[in-house]
Design a protein around this motif. Structure first.
Motif, PDB file in Angstrom:
ATOM      1  N   GLU A   8     -28.866 -57.722 -58.662  1.00  0.00           N
ATOM      2  CA  GLU A   8     -29.444 -56.700 -59.302  1.00  0.00           C
ATOM      3  C   GLU A   8     -30.921 -56.988 -59.981  1.00  0.00           C
ATOM      4  OE1 GLU A   8     -30.828 -53.469 -60.721  1.00  0.00           O
ATOM      5  OE2 GLU A   8     -28.790 -53.293 -59.811  1.00  0.00           O
ATOM      6  N   ALA A  56     -31.753 -53.792 -64.492  1.00  0.00           N
ATOM      7  CA  ALA A  56     -30.446 -53.720 -65.257  1.00  0.00           C
ATOM      8  C   ALA A  56     -29.362 -53.196 -64.518  1.00  0.00           C
ATOM      9  CB  ALA A  56     -30.716 -52.675 -66.586  1.00  0.00           C
ATOM     10  N   LEU A  57     -28.076 -54.008 -64.946  1.00  0.00           N
ATOM     11  CA  LEU A  57     -27.067 -53.579 -64.466  1.00  0.00           C
ATOM     12  C   LEU A  57     -26.477 -52.222 -64.885  1.00  0.00           C
ATOM     13  CD1 LEU A  57     -24.911 -56.718 -65.220  1.00  0.00           C
ATOM     14  CD2 LEU A  57     -25.589 -55.924 -62.826  1.00  0.00           C
ATOM     15  N   ASN A  97     -28.857 -45.922 -66.633  1.00  0.00           N
ATOM     16  CA  ASN A  97     -30.057 -46.661 -67.194  1.00  0.00           C
ATOM     17  C   ASN A  97     -30.968 -45.572 -67.291  1.00  0.00           C
ATOM     18  OD1 ASN A  97     -29.695 -49.542 -68.068  1.00  0.00           O
ATOM     19  ND2 ASN A  97     -28.843 -49.363 -66.077  1.00  0.00           N
ATOM     20  N   ASP A 152     -27.014 -52.779 -69.945  1.00  0.00           N
ATOM     21  CA  ASP A 152     -26.832 -53.990 -69.198  1.00  0.00           C
ATOM     22  C   ASP A 152     -25.877 -54.838 -69.604  1.00  0.00           C
ATOM     23  OD1 ASP A 152     -28.440 -55.708 -67.010  1.00  0.00           O
ATOM     24  OD2 ASP A 152     -28.153 -56.983 -68.759  1.00  0.00           O
ATOM     25  N   ASN A 153     -25.697 -55.140 -71.118  1.00  0.00           N
ATOM     26  CA  ASN A 153     -24.735 -56.019 -71.515  1.00  0.00           C
ATOM     27  C   ASN A 153     -23.287 -55.428 -71.380  1.00  0.00           C
ATOM     28  OD1 ASN A 153     -26.504 -57.900 -72.606  1.00  0.00           O
ATOM     29  ND2 ASN A 153     -26.950 -57.104 -74.525  1.00  0.00           N
ATOM     30  N   TYR A 179     -22.215 -53.519 -68.981  1.00  0.00           N
ATOM     31  CA  TYR A 179     -21.732 -53.899 -67.656  1.00  0.00           C
ATOM     32  C   TYR A 179     -21.558 -55.251 -67.568  1.00  0.00           C
ATOM     33  CZ  TYR A 179     -22.208 -49.074 -65.598  1.00  0.00           C
ATOM     34  OH  TYR A 179     -22.151 -47.930 -65.144  1.00  0.00           O
ATOM     35  N   ARG A 214     -30.125 -62.338 -60.731  1.00  0.00           N
ATOM     36  CA  ARG A 214     -31.234 -61.352 -61.070  1.00  0.00           C
ATOM     37  C   ARG A 214     -32.427 -61.462 -60.283  1.00  0.00           C
ATOM     38  NH1 ARG A 214     -29.260 -58.061 -65.380  1.00  0.00           N
ATOM     39  NH2 ARG A 214     -27.695 -59.080 -66.828  1.00  0.00           N
TER      40      ARG A 214
END
Length: 452
Positions: free
Chosen positions: A32, A35-36, A42, A93-94, A96, A108
């Motif tokens: 990714e 951001a996930l 997002n 993000d966190n 996911y 990343r």
């Protein structure tokens, strides 16, 4: 070189596929670049709908006089609204990441192909027997410096007092409704003479009539020039009749469509082929021209909807790991536009039925037979059915009115289980629920069929 059983490029909806495959004991790499959660969580579906929730409350207060209620809005704390929205985006993000299986290796960075089964990421190369491309799309670039796309709205720190939005599709309309409702001076600039051109013509016509009651719309207009100076744009508009109009706006946002991310993947290093719009070609099993490389979601350019991507990813898992070798067939693809008014549709439009010379009937039924609909104090809501007059099969259903996106699921259920509009006529409805408006719509359609 690290070797995996599966590499997934794109950590949006496909992150769930990574976890499911890892639970099977497979070595999975997930790549990714930002951001996930992807665009939807997002920068698209979710944060925009959170804002629409505020807009709906504001519209209800603004129109309370229809209900003999004298009310006013003393203050809209737009800073707090966007602060909460930005806080949600920061958490995606966190959230996911916490759901990823511990055996998934997360990279990343921006991936590209070195060869058919080799991916370059962060100056190293990894390979896998199977690769899934789920890279989505990105907004088309605006023609003027400092102009925004929808990606620049989420998160939004500096809220403009005025905004001009270029576009006529659902993103442009949804954002225009939100900004206007929140008290930002909003202008929608439309090149043609319609909005939501993919909708049924009667739906689009009614939408324009109602939407324009709140939104300042410049039809048949293009932005000839836009210069950003002193924290605002000097904009020159050109009408279709060559009339020129000048004005100022703090923000200029372009919502003129999205484009493929395939050009970022160095597809030229593989056997993968692109279509005429530069989306990645695939067969009915989601497989590209290179064996064991698959593409799902918006990256394929087929159904640009989050619920379609989720459906495809779920099916691909079954195809690859549960020996379900049948191709996925989307029986029906619904969609909604979360504006004011709200729209929901599934199936074909009346124009398409005409163009294909189908044997059909069409009915347009007001919701006013429903007491719950009457309680809304609005007269425009209606349901339009396009039905095969020989089989009673629902070919298309189009709604405009409050909670349309919820109501249409009743129609979808019938279409998926046993597509026959007579089921909508025969079922028992809760009185006087809003969904009861579907009953006269079904009855009217059946009467038309049986009278011919």
């Amino acid at each position: 070189m690290k070797k995996f059983d599966l590499i997934i490029i794109g950590g949006g909806r496909a992150s769930s596929l990574a976890s499911k495959v890892a639970k099977l004991g497979k070595k999975v790499a997930l790549i990714e670049k930002s951001a996930l959660g992807g665009t939807c969580a997002n920068k698209g579906c979710v944060p925009s709908k959170l804002l629409i929730g505020y807009a709906e409350v504001i519209r209800a207060i603004q129109e309370s006089k229809k209900h003999y209620i004298d009310s006013q809005i003393n203050k809209i704390d737009i800073e707090k609204i966007f602060k909460d929205n930005n806080k949600f985006i920061e958490s995606v993000d966190n959230n996911y990441l916490s759901r990823l299986h511990e055996e998934v290796t997360l990279f990343r960075g921006e991936a590209s192909f070195s060869s058919n089964k080799t991916i370059s990421i962060n100056n190293e190369e990894i390979s896998a027997d199977k690769i899934v491309i789920a890279t989505g799309t990105r907004p088309k670039k605006p023609p003027f410096e400092k102009a925004w796309t929808s990606d620049d709205i989420f998160p939004l720190e500096n809220i403009p007092k005025s905004i001009s939005i270029v576009g006529s599709g659902f993103i442009a309309c949804e954002l225009a409704n939100v900004f206007d409702a929140l008290g930002v001076e909003t202008k929608l600039i439309v090149r043609g003479d319609t909005l939501l051109s993919n909708e049924d013509e009667e739906i689009s016509k009614t939408f324009i009539e109602e939407f324009s009651k709140n939104i300042d719309i410049e039809f048949n207009t293009t932005v000839k020039d836009a210069k950003y100076e002193n924290n605002r744009f000097d904009i020159e508009l050109e009408k279709k009749n060559s009339e020129i109009k000048n004005y100022k706006s703090e923000a200029l946002l372009y919502a003129i469509g999205r484009q493929s991310n395939a050009d970022l993947l160095k597809i030229e290093n593989t056997n993968i082929k692109l279509d005429e719009k530069d989306y990645i070609k695939r067969d009915k099993y989601f497989e590209t021209d290179e064996k064991d490389i698959f593409v799902v979601g918006d990256a394929a350019g087929k159904y640009m909807l989050q619920h379609a991507a989720a459906y495809e990813i779920n099916h691909l898992y079954k195809y690859l790991y549960e020996n379900e070798k049948e191709a996925l067939k989307f029986k029906y693809m619904p969609h909604a536009v979360f504006t004011y008014p709200e729209i929901a549709s599934v199936g074909i439009t009346e124009k398409k039925a005409k163009d294909e010379n189908l044997d059909y009937v069409v009915s347009k039924t007001s919701w006013q037979a429903s007491a719950k609909a009457q309680s809304k104090k609005i007269k425009y809501p209606f349901t339009k059915f396009i039905v095969d007059k020989n089989t009673y099969e629902i070919l298309g259903c189009h709604m405009i009115g409050p909670e349309s996106a919820t109501m249409i699921h009743q129609v979808l259920t019938v279409m998926h289980i046993n597509n026959d509009i007579r089921h909508l006529k025969d079922m028992l409805y809760i009185h006087p629920a809003l969904s009861e408006a579907l009953l006269p719509a079904a009855i009217n359609t059946i009467k038309l069929i049986e009278s011919k």
